[in-house]
Write a protein that holds these residues in place. Structure first.
Motif, PDB file in Angstrom:
ATOM      1  N   SER A 129       0.790  -1.143  -0.080  1.00 33.43           N
ATOM      2  CA  SER A 129      -0.017  -0.079  -0.025  1.00 33.43           C
ATOM      3  C   SER A 129       0.802   1.263   0.053  1.00 33.43           C
ATOM      4  N   VAL A 130       2.163   1.185   0.272  1.00 32.67           N
ATOM      5  CA  VAL A 130       2.864   2.356   0.371  1.00 32.67           C
ATOM      6  C   VAL A 130       4.115   2.479  -0.351  1.00 32.67           C
ATOM      7  N   LYS A 131       4.319   1.035  -1.276  1.00 34.31           N
ATOM      8  CA  LYS A 131       5.576   1.126  -1.938  1.00 34.31           C
ATOM      9  C   LYS A 131       5.530   1.960  -3.115  1.00 34.31           C
ATOM     10  N   GLY A 132       6.740   2.611  -3.494  1.00 28.47           N
ATOM     11  CA  GLY A 132       6.802   3.714  -4.512  1.00 28.47           C
ATOM     12  C   GLY A 132       6.376   4.881  -3.846  1.00 28.47           C
ATOM     13  N   ARG A 133       5.947   5.227  -2.745  1.00 30.67           N
ATOM     14  CA  ARG A 133       5.530   6.389  -2.158  1.00 30.67           C
ATOM     15  C   ARG A 133       6.148   6.614  -0.606  1.00 30.67           C
ATOM     16  N   PHE A 134       6.405   5.979  -0.026  1.00 31.17           N
ATOM     17  CA  PHE A 134       7.200   5.907   1.302  1.00 31.17           C
ATOM     18  C   PHE A 134       8.671   5.167   1.269  1.00 31.17           C
ATOM     19  N   THR A 135       9.437   5.967   2.060  1.00 36.42           N
ATOM     20  CA  THR A 135      10.953   5.447   2.212  1.00 36.42           C
ATOM     21  C   THR A 135      11.315   5.169   3.666  1.00 36.42           C
ATOM     22  N   VAL A 136      11.908   4.359   3.944  1.00 39.59           N
ATOM     23  CA  VAL A 136      12.399   4.092   5.186  1.00 39.59           C
ATOM     24  C   VAL A 136      13.818   4.246   5.398  1.00 39.59           C
TER      25      VAL A 136
END
Length: 123
Positions: free
Chosen positions: A63-70
Motif C-alpha cells: 500500500s505504500v511501496k513507491g511512495r514511502f521510504t524508510v
C-alpha cells in the motif's frame, strides 16, 4: 528494551509529504532492525515498512511501496519514514518499533514500541 519516541506527524493535504522521525535510546541502536506500523481508528494495526540494521534491507507494504521510504542514521540513533504522495487512506497513528528478529512484519515480531504520532491527510 530500547526506548523509542516518534515525531513529525501532523496535518497535510492529499498529495503532500511528511517525514516522521523515531529517536532511540542506547548505544545498541544499530543492533536492532526497525519497523513502522500504523493504526487508523477502528482498524487493525498495519505493517508499513522495516529496515535492517545497516539500512540495506528494506521491506514495504504494498500500500505504500513507491511512495514511502524508510531510512536510518545509526550515528544519530534515528529512523525516518519519508512519506510522499500522501492519500487520505494514509491517515493513522504511526508507530516506530524495534526487533531483534531478522524477519517478520507482524506487530508481535517487534518487542519495543514508541508512543505514536498522528498523521492526518485531508482530501
Amino acid at each position: 528494551q530500547v526506548q523509542l519516541v516518534e515525531s513529525g506527524g501532523g496535518l497535510v493535504q492529499a498529495g503532500g509529504s511528511l517525514r516522521l522521525s523515531c529517536a532511540a535510546s542506547g548505544r545498541a541502536f544499530s543492533t536492532y532492525r526497525m519497523g513502522w506500523f500504523r493504526q487508523a481508528p477502528g482498524k487493525e494495526r498495519e505493517f508499513v515498512a522495516r529496515i535492517g540494521r545497516r539500512g540495506i534491507i528494506l521491506v514495504y507494504a504494498d500500500s505504500v511501496k513507491g511512495r514511502f521510504t524508510v531510512s536510518r542514521d545509526n550515528a544519530k540513533n534515528t529512523v525516518y519514514l519519508q512519506m510522499n504522495s500522501l492519500k487520505p487512506g494514509d491517515t493513522a497513528v504511526y508507530y516506530c518499533a524495534a526487533t531483534s528478529r531478522s524477519s517478520g512484519t507482524s506487530w508481535d515480531d517487534f518487542s519495543s514500541w514508541g508512543q505514536g504520532t498522528q498523521v492526518t491527510v485531508s482530501s
